[in-house]
Every structure is written in C-alpha cells, then in structure tokens.
Design a protein around this motif. Structure first.
Motif, PDB file in Angstrom:
ATOM      1  N   PRO A  29      54.380  51.984  52.268  1.00 47.55           N
ATOM      2  CA  PRO A  29      53.225  51.097  52.197  1.00 47.55           C
ATOM      3  C   PRO A  29      53.369  50.079  51.074  1.00 47.55           C
ATOM      4  CG  PRO A  29      52.710  53.255  51.306  1.00 47.55           C
ATOM      5  CD  PRO A  29      54.056  53.368  51.945  1.00 47.55           C
ATOM      6  N   LEU A  30      52.595  48.999  51.166  1.00 44.60           N
ATOM      7  CA  LEU A  30      52.630  47.975  50.130  1.00 44.60           C
ATOM      8  C   LEU A  30      52.254  48.577  48.792  1.00 44.60           C
ATOM      9  CD1 LEU A  30      51.035  44.923  51.963  1.00 44.60           C
ATOM     10  CD2 LEU A  30      53.439  45.272  51.383  1.00 44.60           C
ATOM     11  N   PHE A  31      52.869  48.008  47.748  1.00 44.14           N
ATOM     12  CA  PHE A  31      52.597  48.415  46.376  1.00 44.14           C
ATOM     13  C   PHE A  31      52.857  49.905  46.166  1.00 44.14           C
ATOM     14  CE2 PHE A  31      49.627  44.785  47.178  1.00 44.14           C
ATOM     15  CZ  PHE A  31      50.413  43.840  46.531  1.00 44.14           C
ATOM     16  N   SER A  32      53.978  50.362  46.713  1.00 48.63           N
ATOM     17  CA  SER A  32      54.413  51.723  46.451  1.00 48.63           C
ATOM     18  C   SER A  32      54.817  51.841  44.987  1.00 48.63           C
ATOM     19  CB  SER A  32      55.603  52.068  47.342  1.00 48.63           C
ATOM     20  OG  SER A  32      55.238  52.038  48.697  1.00 48.63           O
ATOM     21  N   PRO A  33      54.904  53.049  44.453  1.00 45.58           N
ATOM     22  CA  PRO A  33      55.344  53.204  43.064  1.00 45.58           C
ATOM     23  C   PRO A  33      56.746  52.634  42.870  1.00 45.58           C
ATOM     24  CG  PRO A  33      54.415  55.250  43.902  1.00 45.58           C
ATOM     25  CD  PRO A  33      54.558  54.335  45.078  1.00 45.58           C
ATOM     26  N   SER A  34      57.001  52.084  41.710  1.00 47.68           N
ATOM     27  CA  SER A  34      58.324  51.562  41.390  1.00 47.68           C
ATOM     28  C   SER A  34      59.263  52.729  41.111  1.00 47.68           C
ATOM     29  CB  SER A  34      58.255  50.662  40.159  1.00 47.68           C
ATOM     30  OG  SER A  34      57.978  51.439  39.000  1.00 47.68           O
ATOM     31  N   PRO A  35      60.583  52.492  41.159  1.00 49.18           N
ATOM     32  CA  PRO A  35      61.516  53.563  40.799  1.00 49.18           C
ATOM     33  C   PRO A  35      61.240  54.124  39.410  1.00 49.18           C
ATOM     34  CG  PRO A  35      62.687  51.768  41.855  1.00 49.18           C
ATOM     35  CD  PRO A  35      61.288  51.283  41.642  1.00 49.18           C
ATOM     36  N   GLY A  36      60.925  53.238  38.466  1.00 48.56           N
ATOM     37  CA  GLY A  36      60.636  53.693  37.109  1.00 48.56           C
ATOM     38  C   GLY A  36      59.420  54.597  37.046  1.00 48.56           C
ATOM     39  N   ALA A 167      62.197  71.329  48.965  1.00 52.58           N
ATOM     40  CA  ALA A 167      61.298  70.174  48.928  1.00 52.58           C
ATOM     41  C   ALA A 167      62.021  68.919  49.389  1.00 52.58           C
ATOM     42  CB  ALA A 167      60.754  69.983  47.512  1.00 52.58           C
ATOM     43  N   GLU A 168      63.291  68.790  49.010  1.00 59.68           N
ATOM     44  CA  GLU A 168      64.056  67.618  49.435  1.00 59.68           C
ATOM     45  C   GLU A 168      64.239  67.616  50.938  1.00 59.68           C
ATOM     46  OE1 GLU A 168      68.473  65.695  49.385  1.00 59.68           O
ATOM     47  OE2 GLU A 168      68.104  67.562  48.302  1.00 59.68           O
ATOM     48  N   GLU A 169      64.592  68.770  51.498  1.00 62.06           N
ATOM     49  CA  GLU A 169      64.786  68.849  52.943  1.00 62.06           C
ATOM     50  C   GLU A 169      63.522  68.426  53.679  1.00 62.06           C
ATOM     51  OE1 GLU A 169      67.413  69.460  54.716  1.00 62.06           O
ATOM     52  OE2 GLU A 169      68.755  69.860  53.050  1.00 62.06           O
ATOM     53  N   ALA A 170      62.380  68.875  53.187  1.00 60.13           N
ATOM     54  CA  ALA A 170      61.112  68.522  53.829  1.00 60.13           C
ATOM     55  C   ALA A 170      60.821  67.038  53.666  1.00 60.13           C
ATOM     56  CB  ALA A 170      59.982  69.348  53.231  1.00 60.13           C
ATOM     57  N   SER A 171      61.136  66.494  52.493  1.00 60.96           N
ATOM     58  CA  SER A 171      60.776  65.101  52.220  1.00 60.96           C
ATOM     59  C   SER A 171      61.587  64.122  53.044  1.00 60.96           C
ATOM     60  CB  SER A 171      60.980  64.789  50.732  1.00 60.96           C
ATOM     61  OG  SER A 171      62.345  64.672  50.424  1.00 60.96           O
ATOM     62  N   ARG A 172      62.791  64.497  53.450  1.00 60.36           N
ATOM     63  CA  ARG A 172      63.619  63.553  54.190  1.00 60.36           C
ATOM     64  C   ARG A 172      63.688  63.876  55.674  1.00 60.36           C
ATOM     65  NH1 ARG A 172      69.491  65.500  53.954  1.00 60.36           N
ATOM     66  NH2 ARG A 172      69.175  67.625  53.728  1.00 60.36           N
ATOM     67  N   ALA A 173      62.780  64.702  56.148  1.00 64.07           N
ATOM     68  CA  ALA A 173      62.813  65.104  57.546  1.00 64.07           C
ATOM     69  C   ALA A 173      62.705  63.909  58.489  1.00 64.07           C
ATOM     70  CB  ALA A 173      61.691  66.096  57.825  1.00 64.07           C
ATOM     71  N   ASP A 174      61.936  62.888  58.091  1.00 61.60           N
ATOM     72  CA  ASP A 174      61.757  61.746  58.976  1.00 61.60           C
ATOM     73  C   ASP A 174      62.375  60.466  58.429  1.00 61.60           C
ATOM     74  OD1 ASP A 174      60.076  61.474  56.835  1.00 61.60           O
ATOM     75  OD2 ASP A 174      58.356  60.740  57.999  1.00 61.60           O
ATOM     76  N   GLN A 175      63.145  60.560  57.340  1.00 63.40           N
ATOM     77  CA  GLN A 175      63.756  59.374  56.757  1.00 63.40           C
ATOM     78  C   GLN A 175      65.172  59.702  56.295  1.00 63.40           C
ATOM     79  OE1 GLN A 175      61.272  57.047  53.942  1.00 63.40           O
ATOM     80  NE2 GLN A 175      59.805  58.703  54.182  1.00 63.40           N
ATOM     81  N   PRO A 176      66.163  58.919  56.680  1.00 60.94           N
ATOM     82  CA  PRO A 176      67.513  59.140  56.167  1.00 60.94           C
ATOM     83  C   PRO A 176      67.595  58.762  54.700  1.00 60.94           C
ATOM     84  CG  PRO A 176      67.424  57.122  57.441  1.00 60.94           C
ATOM     85  CD  PRO A 176      66.086  57.789  57.603  1.00 60.94           C
ATOM     86  N   PHE A 306      64.208  62.683  42.973  1.00 59.69           N
ATOM     87  CA  PHE A 306      65.367  61.802  43.062  1.00 59.69           C
ATOM     88  C   PHE A 306      65.412  61.099  44.406  1.00 59.69           C
ATOM     89  CE2 PHE A 306      69.695  60.599  43.981  1.00 59.69           C
ATOM     90  CZ  PHE A 306      70.104  60.004  42.796  1.00 59.69           C
ATOM     91  N   VAL A 307      65.123  61.823  45.479  1.00 61.03           N
ATOM     92  CA  VAL A 307      65.141  61.203  46.802  1.00 61.03           C
ATOM     93  C   VAL A 307      64.084  60.101  46.886  1.00 61.03           C
ATOM     94  CG1 VAL A 307      64.859  61.603  49.272  1.00 61.03           C
ATOM     95  CG2 VAL A 307      66.059  63.277  47.863  1.00 61.03           C
ATOM     96  N   ARG A 308      62.903  60.349  46.345  1.00 59.23           N
ATOM     97  CA  ARG A 308      61.856  59.321  46.319  1.00 59.23           C
ATOM     98  C   ARG A 308      62.294  58.121  45.481  1.00 59.23           C
ATOM     99  NH1 ARG A 308      57.144  60.894  43.643  1.00 59.23           N
ATOM    100  NH2 ARG A 308      56.168  59.061  44.565  1.00 59.23           N
ATOM    101  N   TYR A 309      62.911  58.391  44.355  1.00 54.68           N
ATOM    102  CA  TYR A 309      63.416  57.325  43.477  1.00 54.68           C
ATOM    103  C   TYR A 309      64.465  56.485  44.195  1.00 54.68           C
ATOM    104  CZ  TYR A 309      66.972  55.702  40.102  1.00 54.68           C
ATOM    105  OH  TYR A 309      67.924  54.982  39.422  1.00 54.68           O
ATOM    106  N   ALA A 310      65.400  57.155  44.883  1.00 51.49           N
ATOM    107  CA  ALA A 310      66.452  56.433  45.593  1.00 51.49           C
ATOM    108  C   ALA A 310      65.875  55.572  46.706  1.00 51.49           C
ATOM    109  CB  ALA A 310      67.471  57.427  46.153  1.00 51.49           C
ATOM    110  N   ARG A 311      64.894  56.099  47.441  1.00 51.76           N
ATOM    111  CA  ARG A 311      64.275  55.314  48.505  1.00 51.76           C
ATOM    112  C   ARG A 311      63.518  54.117  47.941  1.00 51.76           C
ATOM    113  NH1 ARG A 311      62.414  60.592  51.604  1.00 51.76           N
ATOM    114  NH2 ARG A 311      64.298  60.990  52.792  1.00 51.76           N
ATOM    115  N   ALA A 312      62.912  54.314  46.778  1.00 49.92           N
ATOM    116  CA  ALA A 312      62.210  53.189  46.147  1.00 49.92           C
ATOM    117  C   ALA A 312      63.195  52.117  45.708  1.00 49.92           C
ATOM    118  CB  ALA A 312      61.392  53.685  44.950  1.00 49.92           C
ATOM    119  N   ARG A 313      64.390  52.513  45.256  1.00 52.65           N
ATOM    120  CA  ARG A 313      65.424  51.527  44.902  1.00 52.65           C
ATOM    121  C   ARG A 313      65.851  50.736  46.140  1.00 52.65           C
ATOM    122  NH1 ARG A 313      67.156  50.586  39.556  1.00 52.65           N
ATOM    123  NH2 ARG A 313      69.119  49.948  40.492  1.00 52.65           N
TER     124      ARG A 313
END
Length: 342
Positions: A29-36, A167-176, A306-313
C-alpha cells in the motif's frame, strides 16, 4: 540461503525461486514503512550477535586532523573460504599486518592493503608458519557440502530461530523474495546466515557487493594467502565472483577506506611511500579484553523483519518515492548491522 528453505531439497529448491518481476503483483500500500523504519522496529529476537572470534580490527594511522581511524571486518562463516579465513586468523595472531600499508585505491573499484614490498623477494615480509595454499576449488562450495552446512545450522538453531524461520515462511507465502532473480551472473541468489550468495547447478559462492573483503592474488593457479586483502568501494564487481576468494565484509569504518586519495599509478596503486596510509595494527577482537571488543549484531536473514526490509528495498513506497522500483539487486539489499547497546 536460509536454513529452512534448503533442508531436504537443497539442490532442487535453490533453482525454484520465482522471477523478480512477480514482485509487482503484490504491490504494498501507499506510504508503506521505509526500510529504515522496518529495521528500527525489528524485535530483539530478529537480531544475531557477531562473535568476537569473527571480527578483525584494523587500526590505521590517524587522519590529517589527528582523528583515529578504525575498521572492523567480519570474517565469512563456514563453509565458505575456510582455508583463507584460517590463514587470516594466523596472520592476525602473528601481528603480520602491523606496519604494513594501504597500497592501492582504485576509484569505483577497490581499496587494497598488505606488504608494500611483497613483489620484491629480497624485501618481502615473510609469512608466519602454518599458512596454507588453498586450491581454486575453494572459491565455490559444492551443493552437497552446502546442504550439509545448512542442515548443521538448522539443527543447532534454538526455538527462537525456528520461530523466526516459521514466521518467514508464512510471510512470503504469497510473495516471492525480492532477491530471487533473474540475475546476470548466477542461476539463483539468496542469503545465508546474513551473507549474500549465488548458486548454479554446480555449487554456491559468496557475492562481491560493496564492502565485501577479498584476497589479492597473482595469475592462476595462485589463489593468494590472505596476506593481501581488498574491499569493494564501488559498484559491485560481480565478474570477480568465483575467480577470487571472498573472506569477509567491512561492518564498521568503511568511510576510512573509501575516502582515501585515489592512487596515481596503474590500477590505482600508490607510486610512492608517502602516498600510502600506514596500518598500525590488525588483530582479532577475541584477543582483546572483553571491554575493548566491538559488540555488533546483524538482522538475521531468516527473520520476518529481514524479508519485510528486503521487500521494502525492492518496492519503496514511503513518502519520498513516487514510483517503486519493482525489484532490487541482491547487492542493493545490504544486511543491516548495528552496535549492541545493552
């Protein structure tokens, strides 16, 4: 490549990662959290301490204003480059680098250090005993050896690590994952214990990203002893992967190397002694009193944060960005490292 993804099917799953372009199908979504912001909010259990035995401390001569210059290097974990990292530990224990120098600074490429007289047999500093000659096969880890290392790491994980992996496996279930590929230099990309690596049908190897530390060498079959080292200070020279040994990365003080004057000689080598920066000392942090050791930790690459951070990058949609990139090179996902404050 994390401990859950490569357990029983290490050799198959490494090649089953989804194309990078698929990231656009799951636009945040718009204005998602930044990687930082994601890094700042990562819970304590998503961070892992770097052992003092894996940290190499290099002290340079003070700068022109008299300010101290210290560089901290994290050595690469097994199964990668183990012959060279063992040599480096022996060289540090022997204080071999004390009094050597930065000998080369090539713009947008590398900073290199070691014995300025290494090419002169009459003047070259002798290596300490026990330094191994590592074969070129050490540049790449075979898939069986890598799978065994992954299994060993997974079996030694505590319950917190297992929870993070779940938690990582669950978080990336619908996103590579954003580092999944495609890639010009390798069939697949991933992170292993916080390090960027690449692989193909034959094996797995570490990747030349900014700040990575490698071993200088002459022409093949020479592979270098570890006495001559360099760090990347420019665009990732991925063409060096599998052609030279990577042994670590600069985790603190890279500015003291990247800001040095560029060498005026061929390939950025300094032509005169006054141009060089003297290295006062290089030692393992484990050899210092505990109070004097740097205390650092990295964001675990098998954590949800880390997975969330990488996707934000890969898809930045914090307030500054109008158009998300839709992808990220693995070297544009630097592993966050911070000082332990407690």
């Amino acid at each position: 490549m994390n401990q859950t993804r490569f357990r029983p099917a290490a050799r198959r799953a490494i090649f089953a990662l989804a194309p990078l372009a698929l990231l656009t199908a799951a636009t945040p979504p718009l204005f998602s959290p930044s990687p930082g912001q994601i890094v700042e909010e990562a819970p304590a259990e998503h961070w892992k301490a770097i052992a003092a035995s894996d940290l190499l401390l290099m002290e340079l001569a003070p700068d022109a204003a008299g300010k101290p210059r210290k560089v901290v290097i994290q050595l690469m974990p097994a199964p990668f480059s183990t012959g060279w990292t063992e040599n480096i530990r022996k060289l540090a224990a022997a204080k071999w680098w004390d009094g050597t120098a930065i000998v080369r600074v090539q713009d947008n490429y590398v900073v290199q250090w070691g014995d300025p007289d290494a090419e002169d047999e009459a003047k070259a500093r002798p290596l300490p005993g026990g330094i191994a000659q590592v074969p070129e096969s050490g540049y790449v880890v075979g898939l069986d050896a890598f799978a065994a290392a992954v299994e060993a790491g997974a079996s030694s994980d505590d319950s917190a690590g297992a929870a993070m992996a779940a938690a990582e496996e669950a978080s990336r279930a619908d996103q590579p994952n954003p580092w999944a590929g495609p890639d010009t230099y390798a069939k697949t990309l991933d992170f292993y214990r916080g390090w960027p690596i690449a692989g193909n049908d034959d094996g797995v190897w570490p990747v030349h990203c900014y700040g990575m530390v490698g071993v200088g060498r002459n022409l093949s079959p020479d592979t270098g002893s570890g006495a001559e080292l360099y760090t990347v200070i420019g665009h990732a020279p991925r063409h060096l992967d599998r052609n030279i040994a990577l042994v670590g990365r600069v985790v603190e003080g890279i500015e003291h190397l990247s800001s040095l004057p560029r060498g005026t000689g061929e390939l950025g080598f300094y032509e005169t002694a006054p141009e060089r920066t003297v290295i006062r000392s290089v030692q393992l942090a484990a050899d210092l009193p505990e109070t004097a050791r740097p205390r650092l930790e990295y964001l675990a690459s098998d954590s949800e944060s880390f997975v969330r951070y990488a996707r934000a990058r890969a898809n930045r949609q914090d307030a500054f960005f109008n158009i998300p990139a839709g992808g990220a090179d693995i070297c544009n996902i630097p592993v966050p490292i911070r000082k332990i404050t407690q």
